[in-house]
Design a protein around this motif. Structure first.
Motif, PDB file in Angstrom:
ATOM      1  N   ARG A 266     -52.729 -57.752 -52.135  1.00 24.89           N
ATOM      2  CA  ARG A 266     -52.488 -56.420 -51.567  1.00 24.89           C
ATOM      3  C   ARG A 266     -53.592 -55.432 -51.913  1.00 24.89           C
ATOM      4  O   ARG A 266     -53.886 -54.527 -51.135  1.00 24.89           O
ATOM      5  CB  ARG A 266     -51.172 -55.860 -52.113  1.00 24.89           C
ATOM      6  N   VAL A 358     -51.938 -48.614 -50.122  1.00 27.79           N
ATOM      7  CA  VAL A 358     -50.935 -49.619 -49.788  1.00 27.79           C
ATOM      8  C   VAL A 358     -49.754 -49.580 -50.759  1.00 27.79           C
ATOM      9  O   VAL A 358     -48.924 -50.499 -50.793  1.00 27.79           O
ATOM     10  CB  VAL A 358     -51.540 -51.047 -49.705  1.00 27.79           C
TER      11      VAL A 358
ATOM     12  N   SER B 221     -54.895 -56.868 -45.991  1.00 26.44           N
ATOM     13  CA  SER B 221     -53.836 -56.110 -46.665  1.00 26.44           C
ATOM     14  C   SER B 221     -53.606 -54.774 -45.975  1.00 26.44           C
ATOM     15  O   SER B 221     -52.475 -54.371 -45.731  1.00 26.44           O
ATOM     16  CB  SER B 221     -54.210 -55.884 -48.129  1.00 26.44           C
ATOM     17  N   TYR B 225     -50.215 -53.822 -44.000  1.00 21.60           N
ATOM     18  CA  TYR B 225     -49.422 -52.677 -44.456  1.00 21.60           C
ATOM     19  C   TYR B 225     -49.155 -51.717 -43.292  1.00 21.60           C
ATOM     20  O   TYR B 225     -48.041 -51.260 -43.092  1.00 21.60           O
ATOM     21  CB  TYR B 225     -50.153 -51.974 -45.606  1.00 21.60           C
ATOM     22  N   SER B 228     -46.582 -52.994 -41.027  1.00 14.41           N
ATOM     23  CA  SER B 228     -45.224 -52.809 -41.554  1.00 14.41           C
ATOM     24  C   SER B 228     -44.745 -51.374 -41.344  1.00 14.41           C
ATOM     25  O   SER B 228     -43.557 -51.103 -41.331  1.00 14.41           O
ATOM     26  CB  SER B 228     -45.164 -53.189 -43.038  1.00 14.41           C
TER      27      SER B 228
END
Ligand code: SF4
Ligand code: SF4
Ligand code: SF4
Lengths: 390, 259
Positions: A266, A358, B221, B225, B228
């Protein structure tokens, strides 16, 4: 030492305090709404404070909202921290100029400027702890940072006790707040019920001197209790927590934990967490020359352990992977910081959680690793117990 | 001190809009110092006076899009001691690399009256795909400060201070409030290389990614994100497919959101 007083001032006397500081030639820096957030900047009157404003914060989310009252300090730590004044993001250290035979070097970082006599107005308990941590980093030991110390030693600090828990902060678990205990000239607690006033705790003689020109009266017991109750309630409400004990064992024993891979997938290695962190102190030094080659400058800039250059040595970067960089950051913050400075390097302000694009959450990452540690140590102690029986 | 011979500079143009070369002309304050220290030997945008090679330093703008380009870049390389590419076209293929995702013949047949006159390659590619490049200066267009920095570094024999970390460092240093966190996507700052001093975020616009992918970019990532949060594939595709569409990590990310 004379006993330091606690006063009550009415909410409109807050401006008198600001004006008094300005009279004393302080550049008053305080929270003020700007665009989408409450930032820190020079303020010239109490009207510039975020009156009636608040924020809603969660991982990667910050939203400015209106309150139903006219609170001056009804919000939590914002995108800026006070380090931008004490440890400026970009600082020219040295200029060297020469024309073949004659070389002149100017020690730019040692030159005081008029603006740097700051009154930091509205420092939360977590941020006060962060300032103390940076005091240690820049002011203790053999190599001190003269530019930091010069600005820091003049700074007048008006702390504000939190009476509202933010969405991402966790000061009570790491024992830095919500009450400011030491290191301030004045500490304010805002009370709003059918009245709107501040309890002002005086921390220094210089604080007392400034207060002497502000409309005030000694605080009564009931008033102080009311403020206390609000602060205690805020402590109960912090949504997150981070268990600050045993962090060294937990992290040193889990350098190969699978969670590092999960977070690395992430993590953007964008460095936002370190930029907003009030304790992160890393800087890089850039040397540049002009086109003619007669002048060179050395500049210090905020840097981050999330960049490749940060750990670059001959042959490459020591931490080329996001896994290595995130692990390094968290482990330094919570474990090796203890070896270095005697405390953890996190004061629980929650900024790294709110401003990570994030939404990576330091409390969550640490919790997962801590749970493994607790489980394995439980397993090994049961094993030991079993061995002992046989 | 004996006066040294001034290094000879050449500026070359391939497929591009000239914006990056103009950054050199735009260095008004610094141009005199440049001219004093460098012999501008070949820079048709500025002067018709061309001095023959070899050149100590060549700045190359533009991408390779025609068979002629592909040949000419080798001549440029042969006549240059140091070759520095400037801008998104030269370093990643530029906006014209959008053709790389489609069939270029289809475009020519729609755009040109006589498509048979058009001699073009299937793909628009970076200079480094064809010859050895000593240094790549990113941007669409490049930043004038960075250009001066690279020239000063070259003249003084030192490493240029052009970091490859994210735009976010510059954004935070100047105290801009992050638009991604306050307003939601898109801002490509976290995956884009610094160099513009976070210009767009300071005007409440998300970063467009002009300086191309940063070191170790985690586009996956960021895009997951955003997805989402409700950003749809076509928008994600367009975000990554712009000035640096053919830079590897941006290309892969846009392809991941195709169809
Ligand atoms: S943890 Fe978040 S803010 Fe920090 S580098 Fe990773 S993605 Fe960026
Ligand atoms: S690590 Fe995060 S929560 Fe802790 S002090 Fe730094 S920014 Fe605040
Ligand atoms: S606005 Fe964009 S560039 Fe600036 S910190 Fe946020 S994500 Fe990074």
């Amino acid at each position: 030492m004379s006993t330091l007083m606690t006063y009550r001032i009415e909410h409109d006397a807050l401006n008198e305090l600001i004006q008094e500081l300005r009279k004393e030639k302080y550049n008053v820096i305080g929270p003020t709404p700007r665009g989408e957030a409450i930032v820190l900047d020079e303020i010239t009157s109490a009207l510039e404070l975020p009156i009636g404003k608040t924020d809603e914060q969660s991982p990667a989310q910050y939203h400015l909202k209106d309150r139903t009252d006219k609170a001056y300090f009804g919000f939590s730590a914002g995108p800026h921290s006070w380090k931008k004044y004490l440890f400026p993001p970009i600082l020219r250290l040295v200029t060297a100029s020469g024309n073949g035979s004659d070389l002149q070097i100017s020690d730019d970082a040692s030159k005081p400027n008029e603006e740097e006599k700051y009154a930091l107005f509205g420092v939360r308990a977590c941020d006060l702890s962060a300032i103390h941590i940076q005091d240690q980093v820049f002011g203790d030991g053999t190599y001190k940072d003269p530019a930091y110390l010069r600005v820091r030693n003049q700074a007048f600090i008006v702390a504000v006790n939190c009476t509202r828990a933010g969405g991402t902060c966790f000061c009570s678990s790491v024992r830095t707040g919500p009450r400011a205990r030491v290191g301030f000239d004045l500490a304010l607690s805002e009370v709003i019920d059918n009245e709107h006033y501040f309890i002002v705790e005086v921390g220094t003689e210089r604080g007392e001197k400034v207060m002497s020109s502000v409309s005030r009266r000694p605080a009564g017991d009931t008033e102080m209790e009311k403020a206390d109750r609000l602060i205690r309630a805020a402590a109960q409400l912090t949504g997150r927590s981070l268990e600050p004990d045993n962090t060294r064992e937990i992290l040193y024993q889990n350098t190969e934990h699978p969670r590092w891979d999960v977070v690395a997938a992430r993590c953007l290695s964008c460095a936002n967490c370190t930029m907003v962190c009030p304790t992160c102190f890393c800087a890089t030094v850039e040397d540049t020359t002009d086109l003619t080659g007669t002048e060179a400058q050395r500049t210090r800039k905020w840097d981050s352990c999330f960049t490749m250059d940060f750990s670059y040595i001959h042959g490459g970067s020591v931490r080329p992977s996001a896994r290595g960089r995130y692990r390094h950051w968290l482990t330094h913050k919570l474990a090796s910081w203890v070896d270095q400075f005697g405390t953890i390097g996190c004061v629980g302000c929650g900024r790294c959680i709110t401003w990570c694009p994030v939404g990576i959450d330091i409390t969550e990452e640490f919790r997962v690793i801590r749970e493994t540690y607790l489980m394995t140590s439980r397993v090994s102690s049961t094993k030991e117990a079993t061995h002992g029986n046989s | 001190m004996k006066k040294q011979r001034k290094p000879k500079l050449a500026v070359w143009k391939f497929s591009s809009c000239d914006g990056c070369q103009l950054s050199l002309l735009d260095c008004e304050d610094e141009l005199l110092a440049v001219a004093e220290n460098i012999e501008i030997a070949n820079f048709v945008e500025a002067s018709r006076n061309v001095v023959k090679g070899p050149y100590d330093l060549s700045l190359v703008e533009g991408s390779i899009t025609t068979p002629h380009d592909a040949e000419r870049i080798h001549q440029v390389r042969r006549s240059s001691k140091v070759l520095i590419t400037i801008g998104a076209c030269a370093t990643a293929g530029g906006i014209q690399a959008l053709r790389n995702f489609k069939d270029v013949r289809e475009f020519t047949s729609i755009v040109y009256a006589t498509p048979s006159y058009i001699e073009t390659l299937n793909k628009s590619t970076a200079i480094a795909d064809h010859v050895f490049v000593d240094f790549e200066l990113r941007g669409c267009p490049i930043s004038k400060q960075q250009l001066v920095e690279v020239l000063s570094a070259f003249l003084n024999g030192r490493k240029p201070a052009t970091p490859s970390y994210s735009v976010c460092l510059e954004c935070k240093r100047r105290g801009t409030v992050c638009g991604l966190v306050t307003n939601g996507p898109p801002c490509l700052g976290p995956v884009t290389q610094a160099g513009c001093n976070a210009l767009c975020p300071s005007y409440n616009r998300g970063c467009f990614g002009c300086f191309g992918p940063k070191e170790t970019p985690n586009t996956n990532s960021l895009a997951s994100y955003w997805k989402s949060l409700g950003t749809k594939d076509p928008e994600l595709l367009r975000l990554f497919r712009s000035y640096n569409a053919y830079a590897e990590s941006f290309r892969k990310e846009s392809e991941a959101h195709e169809k």
